[in-house]
Structure formats: C-alpha cells, structure tokens
Design a protein around this motif. Structure first.
Motif, mmCIF file in Angstrom:
data_model
loop_
_atom_site.group_PDB
_atom_site.id
_atom_site.type_symbol
_atom_site.label_atom_id
_atom_site.label_comp_id
_atom_site.label_asym_id
_atom_site.label_seq_id
_atom_site.Cartn_x
_atom_site.Cartn_y
_atom_site.Cartn_z
ATOM 1 N N GLU A 82 0.896 -1.171 0.031
ATOM 2 C CA GLU A 82 -0.228 -0.012 0.170
ATOM 3 C C GLU A 82 0.851 1.352 0.162
ATOM 4 O O GLU A 82 2.055 1.242 0.557
ATOM 5 N N CYS A 93 -0.266 6.910 8.537
ATOM 6 C CA CYS A 93 -0.547 5.307 8.574
ATOM 7 C C CYS A 93 0.822 4.516 8.136
ATOM 8 O O CYS A 93 0.692 3.326 8.525
ATOM 9 N N HIS A 95 1.991 3.958 5.413
ATOM 10 C CA HIS A 95 2.237 3.148 4.208
ATOM 11 C C HIS A 95 3.458 3.087 3.178
ATOM 12 O O HIS A 95 3.729 2.252 2.482
ATOM 13 N N GLU A 130 -6.063 2.280 0.083
ATOM 14 C CA GLU A 130 -6.595 1.545 1.506
ATOM 15 C C GLU A 130 -7.117 2.528 2.066
ATOM 16 O O GLU A 130 -8.502 1.927 2.843
ATOM 17 N N GLU A 131 -6.948 3.806 2.340
ATOM 18 C CA GLU A 131 -7.758 4.529 3.228
ATOM 19 C C GLU A 131 -8.732 5.243 2.466
ATOM 20 O O GLU A 131 -8.634 6.395 1.995
ATOM 21 N N HIS A 155 1.994 -4.048 8.434
ATOM 22 C CA HIS A 155 1.626 -2.705 8.643
ATOM 23 C C HIS A 155 2.276 -2.304 9.709
ATOM 24 O O HIS A 155 2.413 -2.934 10.802
HETATM 25 ZN ZN LIG Z 1 -2.803 1.660 7.251
#
Ligand SMILES: [Zn+2]
Ligand SMILES: [Zn+2]
Length: 393
Positions: A82, A93, A95, A130-131, A155
């Motif tokens: 991602e 996050c 990524h 993904e978000e 992740h």
């Molecule tokens: Zn994430």
C-alpha cells in the motif's frame, strides 16, 4: 535453506535504497487512487532489480503487479504493498513503510535468486487506496487475485504483533434537507438541517452506551450550512460503522437509520441515508501463515511484542482479501509504544530509524514466508485448510 539467507542478505544490501524510496514516498503524500508517483517509483524499483512489472493492473492506473517466476507451473504467493496517504496528515498510517517492505521483499528475491527455486511464482501487488477507497476490493473484482493462492503484507504499528483482529466497516452518508430562510427576520419560516445533523450526533452518542464494547460509530459533518445568516437548508455527514462481524455492522446500520429518521422527524427535515455498497470485512486469521511469519521474525531476530491491550482495532481492505484466500496482515513496530496511528506523531515515526528497522524486518519476513509457502506444498495446503475452517465474516 540457502535461498532464505541469500534473500535476507539482499534486503540488507538494498536497505539504503529502500529507505530513500520510503522517505521519498513519505515526503510526497498522495491520496487514494492518485498515488501516481509512488506507484511509478515502486514499479521502477522492482523492474530495476529484475521483477517483471505490469502497470495499471485491474483497471486502476496506480496499481501494479511485479512477478518473480519460479521453476515452473505452481502456486502464486502475493505480497501486497500500500502507498496511499491520509488527507491533511500525510503518511500518518506509515504506508510508505508497507510499500517499501513489500517492494523490498520482491526486489530482494528477484535480485538474489533471479528465479524462485521452486514451482510457482511470487508477486508484489501494488494496491492503491487503502484509506477510504477499498482498492483491494476493486482489484479482486477485476480478477487480479484470481490466481493468488496466499497473500500477505505488513503494516507499521507501535509494536510487532503477527495477529491482531480488525473490524468490519459499513460506510454511510447521511443528508438532511430543510428549508432556507433569513436566520434573523424569518427564522420560523426555515427548516433547520443543521439541527438535524446535530440531533443525529447526539442520538448516536446516546446509542453508543448500548453497543458492544468493540463497536465503533464515528463521523464528521461534511456540509454544515453556508453562512450564519441563512437557516441551513442542506447538511451532510459521513460515518463509519465498525464491528467485529459484518452482521453486527448491519445491526449498527439498522440503528443508525432509525436515529437519522428520528433526527429528521424531530426537526421537520427530510433525510436520505446512503450506505456504501463496499463493506470492509474483518480479517480472517490464518494460523499456519502467521506461524511461518512468526518463525521468520525469530530467525531474523526481530521478536514479537506482547500486546499491551492499550489500543482498540482498526480496519483494512486486506480483511476482504482474507475472506477470499489465505492471508496474513502482521503488524511491525515502527514507533515506540503507545503512538496512535493516524496521528502527526506516527507520521514522523514513519520516517525514522525505527521505521527503517521495521521496513527491513518486514521485507525479510515477507520474503522468507513467501519462500516457505512455495518450498513446502504441505505448508500451503495447511494454510488453505486454516482458511477453509475459518469463520466467515
Ligand atoms: Zn494503514
Ligand atoms: Zn490507516
């Protein structure tokens, strides 16, 4: 096995290049479906190190698939990457770390081995959005995962845990339609759509007391009116309804609709509630794959952390992948304990020396686990058995 050692060493050799790429992605945050630069850089990196790259797979311009072939026909193991960022807070996050761990795994296998020394193939699948965009669901619908036998990704997190549950989500948009009027001279002629959306938030706060403890209902007002001297005629809000099962997400939606109807009745507005047809599903565990991944973490001396129980659960479109085929989504430490995802703090940690360590460990553990699955048809068969006996969402 020598192949595993060679691949782990190659990840170390690529670490500087990977970290530079991770920082470049971090410094250039791109939102869901617009990750043009990140996708291009990652595809180029994988190609340079010997993978066969297809760009724009599954009809998504910012998706890609990089393949490292094995010795002949056989299973496909996919490593997902991602690379989208969050609005306003960038790579909060982490990524960029997911992207470079995944691409690093694929590139190290290609560069160290040329060809995977087993039947089958390893693919790095670049999965956009993904978000909020559920890019993986779109890729599955387009058939990109059709021939994939097992899938995995890592992740970043404030601790290393191979298994943590994630929640399902139903996303819902609510709109209230009232009537505009002068807010001072004729307020009694207006129908206030802002009052309706405020009433909905209040009702949901009351409802929360009667929800299961791990359910989550949270939203933002996306339109709250235009100007203070106009009674708002239109307001809208977006909510995520999350729970450990899709069934309970649907129960939340039923109660949400009732609360929205009540707010509309109380204020004299008309309401429309639109649920997103794409439902995020919770992760289905896979003990075999998780066990292989955990053993590889031990092998590279990057131990799992005990879960301190301080945080709740998030959600991921990887959950939908895990409900279709054997999948794991381990968390790798890229920050100290207690740093929440989606915070400005976490965004900084995603570009730190700890993030580099997590990225390197993630790349190694992903690559070694993919090799394990191809090296041992037994292990893959057990992963498929785990999947088959898992509880559907
Ligand atoms: Zn994430
Ligand atoms: Zn996130």
């Amino acid at each position: 096995m020598d192949a595993k050692l060679a691949v782990a060493q190659r990840v170390d050799a690529l670490a500087d290049e990977l970290e530079a790429l991770s920082h470049r992605i971090h410094d250039t945050p791109e939102l869901a479906f617009k990750e043009e630069k990140a996708a291009a850089w990652l595809a180029e990196f994988l190609e340079k190190h010997g993978a066969r790259v297809e760009r724009g797979v599954g009809g998504l311009p910012t998706a890609f698939r990089a393949t490292v072939d094995g010795t002949g026909a056989g299973p496909t193991v996919a490593i997902m990457a991602e690379y989208d960022a969050l609005p306003g807070i960038g790579h909060a996050c982490g990524h960029n770390v997911i992207a470079t761990a995944g691409a690093g795994a694929g590139a190290a296998i290609a560069a160290a081995l040329g060809t995977v020394p087993f039947a089958g193939r390893i693919q790095v699948i670049g999965t956009p959005a993904e978000e909020g965009g559920a890019g993986k669901v779109k890729l599955m619908e387009a058939g990109v995962f059709k021939d994939v036998d097992a899938a995995m990704m890592i992740h970043g997190r404030c601790g290393t845990q191979v298994w943590r549950p994630t929640l399902g989500i139903i996303k819902v948009k609510v709109e209230f339609h009232g009537q505009a009027a002068h807010a001072s001279s004729w307020p009694w002629r207006g129908v206030n759509a802002l009052n309706a959306v405020i009433q909905l938030f209040v009702s949901l706060d009351a409802m929360r007391q009667q929800l299961r403890p791990d359910a989550r209902v949270h939203g933002v007002i996306t339109r709250g009116g235009e100007q203070a001297n106009i009674i708002p005629e239109y307001t809208s809000a977006e909510f995520y309804l999350r729970a450990t099962t899709v069934d309970y997400c649907e129960e939340l939606l039923r109660r949400f609709r009732a609360a929205a109807a009540g707010a509309a009745t109380a204020t004299g507005c008309r309401v429309t509630v639109t649920a997103d047809p794409t439902v995020h599903e919770p992760l289905r565990p896979n003990a075999t794959m998780a066990g292989l991944f955990a053993r590889n973490l031990e092998l590279i001396d990057f131990p799992e952390d005990p879960d301190d129980g301080q945080a709740g659960y998030g959600s991921t479109d990887c959950g939908n992948v895990s409900q279709r085929l054997p999948t794991i989504h381990p968390y790798i430490r890229i920050s100290p304990d207690g740093v929440p995802g989606h915070s400005r703090d976490f965004a900084q940690w995603a570009r730190s020396p700890l993030a580099r360590m997590g990225m390197v460990a993630g790349a190694k553990a992903l690559a070694l686990t993919a090799l394990d699955l191809l090296a041992s048809p037994d292990a893959l068969a057990r992963a498929k058995q785990d999947f088959a006996k898992g509880e559907p969402a």
